[in-house]
Design a protein around this motif. Structure first.
Motif, short mmCIF file in Angstrom:
data_model
loop_
_atom_site.label_atom_id
_atom_site.label_comp_id
_atom_site.label_asym_id
_atom_site.label_seq_id
_atom_site.Cartn_x
_atom_site.Cartn_y
_atom_site.Cartn_z
N HIS A 149 0.92 -1.31 -0.09
CA HIS A 149 -0.05 0.20 -0.13
C HIS A 149 0.68 1.15 0.16
N TRP A 150 2.22 1.11 0.25
CA TRP A 150 3.03 2.25 0.35
C TRP A 150 3.33 2.74 -1.13
N LYS A 151 2.50 3.28 -1.73
CA LYS A 151 2.60 3.66 -3.23
C LYS A 151 3.64 4.88 -3.47
N SER A 152 4.17 5.67 -2.33
CA SER A 152 5.02 6.58 -2.61
C SER A 152 6.45 6.20 -1.85
N LEU A 153 6.70 4.75 -1.78
CA LEU A 153 7.59 4.20 -1.13
C LEU A 153 8.90 4.69 -2.10
N ALA A 154 10.17 5.04 -1.73
CA ALA A 154 11.45 5.08 -2.62
C ALA A 154 12.40 4.21 -1.76
N GLY A 155 12.53 4.07 -0.42
CA GLY A 155 13.43 3.27 0.16
C GLY A 155 12.80 2.23 1.00
N PHE A 156 13.41 0.94 0.99
CA PHE A 156 13.05 -0.19 1.49
C PHE A 156 14.07 -1.06 1.72
N GLY A 157 14.45 -1.09 3.07
CA GLY A 157 15.46 -1.76 3.73
C GLY A 157 15.27 -2.99 4.83
N ILE A 158 15.18 -3.95 4.87
CA ILE A 158 14.87 -4.93 5.69
C ILE A 158 16.00 -6.09 5.87
N GLY A 159 17.25 -5.92 5.54
CA GLY A 159 18.08 -6.80 5.57
C GLY A 159 18.70 -7.30 7.05
#
Length: 1006
Positions: free
Chosen positions: A226-236
């Motif tokens: 749902h995060w349509k504006s997401l530019a950065g996603f980090g879950i390492g």
């Protein structure tokens, strides 16, 4: 006479004057206070409360927070122009220590609170939830603990929340889903659990979500799509399982995507490149992803960083890199990109010529088959690392490789390259690491390699190289590791090579056809750790100059034609751990000093012509630690050697009558003894009682240690424990080597006892596999408080715990390294238990106390809980601390005294952890299951299922694979045998050493 009206008028006038005068006096007397808060007492007192909680202000940033100026002019404070209320509190990177006052919650006009990169401790006050106007909260890079306050949801205008690099625990509170304006949530490197909650998907304004290095567990919620504006996603490194939800690939604005070091499965959508056209950073390494690497990634025209290493991707590599003009790093190692039945897997190299920004190209161990074409020379002139090792590349190495003059690392080992090593390789002037081993290169080693003046490591072993070792290697003035073994090299050992002072790590020229003697110039290699000249045609006496190589820990001279005796100069090599001079023509008696070396673990004198008595001390006291086979003139020694008894010599010689000897010698001896007694007594009375045990150590003061650690700065902090903190430092000395300084927390109960215990343990022990103590300091600090510290040799490769469990270590321990480490630790325990004058029990053996030096040799440290058996020193009561949960044996829990059997139990658990990669306190070990039972149930046929994946190296043949499995089973069996509940049934540590050495021998010959 004045009229009544005049009197009334005068009285009124005087009263007004009096009131005005009084008001003026009041204003003057309260000027300094009102200047501080101008009527806004709430903000003023809140800030003073904030200051009162600060215990250390190294830059004196809060000195301006006083009554002389208005609080709006204090450092780090900004106020609104209209109401003069605090709107910004910004104190980033000021070195502040203390806790965060809950009164900050009274700064009701606050819009930004920024305290990043300080040392705040304690919990984040829940009173922050009152800050309804707060939009930006930055408290990252501190030491906050506890949970994330649930009522942060009261900050309903919050846009950016940074909580990273703290010690926060618990789960993400569901109330956080109410922060509807939140655009950036950064919670990296905490201790958060409970999974990534699905309700976060309700925050549709999210632009950046970073939560790497938290032990969340669970899977990635589909609702995050749902995060349509997401530019950065980090879950390492979040211990995540399952597949990546398809909804994530619909976030078309994504720029950075990092899901590395998890347990993610499944394949990537073939259209990923079309779905995520804005990607600049894609990192999915260290997962369990399968399928092909989608060719559509070619459409991510902005992609700069691509890392897919250590997955199970298969199929041919068909990405058209020519479209990725901004790519600077391609890391795809440890996958399987071989095309079925084809041998042109390397054609993708041609498409890289347009990637002019490329710095790293890593395709190590990818099962690639094909020829490295001449187009490799067209790669970016910015390329610094080219790694194509452990593939199936064949043909010649093109001369165009010399065009990559920006390379610092070139790794082409374990392929099938043939022909000559091109001389153009000498054009790579910046090269520091060159690995061409395990190929089929032939012909001479090119002289041009001598042009590589920055080269640190050169690996050419296991090829078919011929001719002489080029003397031009003398120009490689930074070379510290050289391995030319297993080739067909001939001629003499060049003297120029032995004049390289940089050659400190290893020199391996074994398994060639070198002849002549060892040049006397070998004496120049005073700092060399390992030398292997075995199995050549070297002859003559062993030069006595070898005795000047005082740093040697391994020396192999076997399989040559050396003659004469073992030089007496070898007595200087007291740090040797391995000496192998077997299969030569050496003669004479076995020197007594070989039995005096404390660090010697293995000695091979077999198949020579030695004569006389075999000693029975030192290494000669352990039949499995030495070999004298094939020496027919030897006698005596251990019974197990079954050698003949030594004949008594000189028994028929005429002797003086005993009574004459007694009459002549006794008076003289009596006089000497009296003199010695009086001298010792005088010396004892004139010296402090402690001096004799400490004079060999350098003296350091509190001030020196303070300077060495830059004021015990957090930047130099490398570890913390219950009793101490450990700092890296550099003492003022000629060599300026790094040291580890352990500062005791004397305010903690048991710390002083720990210091005494460690000092007593270190007083007389020295061993190659024990951490080397340099000195100690027992003094006072500049405030007059007691100060105690221990100074150790610094171990640059950290602890075994770091290598097993820290995400900071991208490379992992291989199988041989793990067995070597376990053998080292067992050897150290054998020394402590069986070879010291007083048996020493370590008491706290665990991975974090096993430290690794430059050569990955293990050193046991931290003797804070040690006990010297048979003495009155450091006797542990039944109520005292005994070891660490998970590693301490069960008998300690019911009050039993510490014993060497307890150390063996801890070693068994440590061994199982090293081999399985699982802590004994892992969440999976519950309801009766333990690490011991987990390993026990895998014996004998399912051991491979419990071994850490990073430890297993598949062998090329079925027979070798079977040998590896047998070694793994034997190793696990040792760990299980050591960690049984009953102390008498645990395996003896000396047997453990022998078994691990046997396993090592098998693995090294595969």
């Amino acid at each position: 006479m004045n009229s009544p009206r005049a009197i009334i008028h005068l009285s009124s006038s005087s009263l007004i004057s009096f009131l005005f005068y009084g008001l003026a006096i009041t204003c003057l007397t309260s000027t300094t206070v009102s200047a501080s808060y101008d009527g806004n007492e709430t903000d003023y007192h809140a800030l003073l409360s904030f200051k009162s909680k600060i215990t250390h202000d190294p830059f004196s940033v809060l000195t301006s927070w006083n009554h002389s100026v208005h609080f709006c002019d204090w450092s780090g404070i900004s106020c609104g122009k209209r109401h003069k209320r605090v709107t910004v509190l910004w104190l980033d990177s000021q070195g502040l220590e203390g806790s965060l006052s809950p009164h900050v919650g009274n700064l009701s006009f606050l819009r930004m609170l920024s305290l990043s990169n300080n040392s705040f401790q304690g919990t984040i006050p829940h009173e922050l939830g009152r800050l309804s106007r707060l939009r930006f909260l930055y408290v990252d890079e501190n030491k906050f603990s506890g949970v994330i306050p649930t009522n942060l949801s009261g900050c309903f205008k919050l846009e950016k929340l940074w909580l990273a690099y703290n010690k926060l625990a618990g789960s993400i509170p569901k109330e956080m889903g109410l922060l509807s304006k939140l655009t950036r949530l950064v919670i990296d490197d905490n201790k958060l659990t409970g999974g990534i909650p699905s309700f976060l998907g309700n925050i549709t304004s999210m632009e950046l979500f970073s939560a790497k290095e938290n032990p969340f567990g669970g899977s990635i919620p589909d609702t995050l799509g749902h995060w349509k504006s997401l530019a950065g996603f980090g879950i390492g490194d979040c211990n995540l399982y399952g597949s990546i939800p398809h909804s994530i690939f619909n976030l078309s604005l994504l720029v950075n995507l990092s899901l590395s070091t998890n347990h993610l499965t499944g394949s990537l959508p073939l259209e990923i490149g079309n779905q995520l056209p804005n990607l600049e950073f894609l990192q999915l390494r260290d997962n369990e992803l399968t399928g092909v690497l989608p060719p559509s990634l070619s459409n991510c025209s902005k992609l700069g960083f691509l890392e897919m290493s250590r997955n199970n991707f298969s199929g041919k590599l068909t990405i058209d890199f020519s479209k990725l003009r901004d790519i600077y790093s391609i890391r795809l190692s440890y996958n399987n990109f071989h095309g079925r039945g084809e041998a042109d897997d390397m054609r993708f190299i041609d498409s890289l010529k347009n990637c002019t920004k490329l710095v790293v190209l890593g395709l190590y161990n990818c099962n690639l088959m094909g020829v490295l074409s001449i187009s490799v020379g067209n790669l970016s002139d910015q390329l610094t690392k080219l790694s194509l090792g452990e593939n199936e590349l064949f043909g010649i190495l093109p001369t165009s490789i010399g065009s990559l003059d920006g390379l610092t690392i070139l790794d082409l080992d374990s392929n099938r390259f043939k022909g000559k090593i091109p001389g153009t390789i000498g054009k790579l002037q910046k090269l520091q690491y060159l690995s061409l081993f395990s190929n089929q290169f032939s012909g001479p080693i090119p002289d041009a390699i001598g042009n590589l003046s920055l080269l640190n490591e050169l690996y050419l072993f296991s090829n078919k190289l011929e001719g002489h070792i080029p003397s031009s290697l003398r120009n490689c003035s930074k070379l510290n590791y050289l391995d030319l073994s297993y080739n067909r090299l001939s001629g003499k050992i060049p003297k120029q090579l032995l004049q390289l002072p940089s050659l400190t790590n290893y020199l391996d020229l074994s398994r060639n056809s070198l002849y002549g003697s060892i040049p006397s110039e070998i004496k120049n290699l005073k700092m060399l750790s390992g030398l292997d000249l075995s199995y050549n045609n070297l002859s003559g006496p062993i030069t006595s100059n070898l005795g000047e190589c005082v740093s040697l820990t391994e020396l192999y001279l076997s399989g040559n034609q050396f003659q004469g005796i073992i030089p007496f100069s070898f007595s200087s090599l007291g740090g040797l751990g391995v000496l192998d001079i077997s299969e030569n023509n050496l003669s004479g008696r076995i020197p007594q000093f070989l039995g005096e070396w404390k660090s010697l673990e293995y000695l091979n004198l077999s198949f020579n012509d030695f004569e006389g008595e075999v000693p029975t001390v030192g290494v000669f006291a352990n039949a499995s630690a030495f070999s004298v086979l094939g020496n027919d003139k030897l006698c005596g020694g251990l019974v197990t050697l079954e050698l003949p008894n030594c004949k008594e010599t000189g028994s028929k010689k005429k002797r003086f009558p005993v009574f004459i000897v007694v009459i002549v010698i006794a008076p003289t001896l009596l006089i000497v003894l009296c003199c010695v007694y009086l001298l010792c007594k005088k010396k004892r009375n004139s010296q402090p009682s402690q001096s004799s045990g400490s004079e060999r150590f350098m003296k350091v003061s509190y001030g020196q240690l303070l300077k060495a650690t830059d004021g015990f700065s957090e930047a130099n902090l490398i570890g913390e424990g219950g009793f101490s903190s450990v700092y890296r430092g550099i003492l003022d000395s000629d060599d300026e080597k790094s040291v580890a300084i352990k500062v005791l927390h004397l305010q903690n109960r048991g710390a002083r006892k720990s210091f005494v215990a460690e000092c007593e343990a270190w007083r007389n022990i020295r061993h190659r596999n024990l951490l080397k103590i340099i000195t100690s300091c027992s003094s006072t600090d500049f405030q007059g408080n007691d100060f105690k510290a221990l100074v150790y040799e610094f171990m640059p490769n950290g602890s075994v715990h770091d290598w097993l469990h820290s995400s900071a270590y991208t490379s992992k321990l291989n199988l041989l390294q793990r067995i070597h480490i376990l053998r080292d630790v067992a050897t150290a325990l054998d020394y402590l238990h069986n070879r010291c004058q007083t048996t020493i029990v370590h008491g706290d053996l665990k991975p974090s106390n096993i430290l690794l030096d430059d050569d990955m040799v293990a050193h046991v440290g931290d003797f804070g809980l040690a006990r010297l058996l048979g003495t009155d020193l450091n006797q542990n009561s039944s109520s005292g601390v005994k070891g660490t949960i998970g590693y301490a044996p069960p008998e300690y829990g019911i009050g039993s005294e510490m014993t060497s059997c307890g150390d063996v139990y801890s070693f068994g658990i440590l061994l199982l952890e090293v081999m399985t990669g699982k802590r004994p306190t892992d969440d999976m070990f519950k309801e009766g299951l333990s690490l011991h039972k987990f390993a026990y149930m895998a014996l004998p046929d399912h051991v491979i299922d419990v071994i850490d994946d990073d430890a297993i190296v598949l062998q090329s043949t079925e027979a070798n694979a079977k040998k590896v499995e047998e070694c793994l089973a034997a190793t696990i069996k040792i760990g299980v045998s050591c960690s049984v509940d009953s102390p008498p049934q645990r395996m003896k540590i000396e047997i453990v050493v022998n078994e691990l050495q046997r396993i090592l021998d098998v693995l090294q010959n595969i």
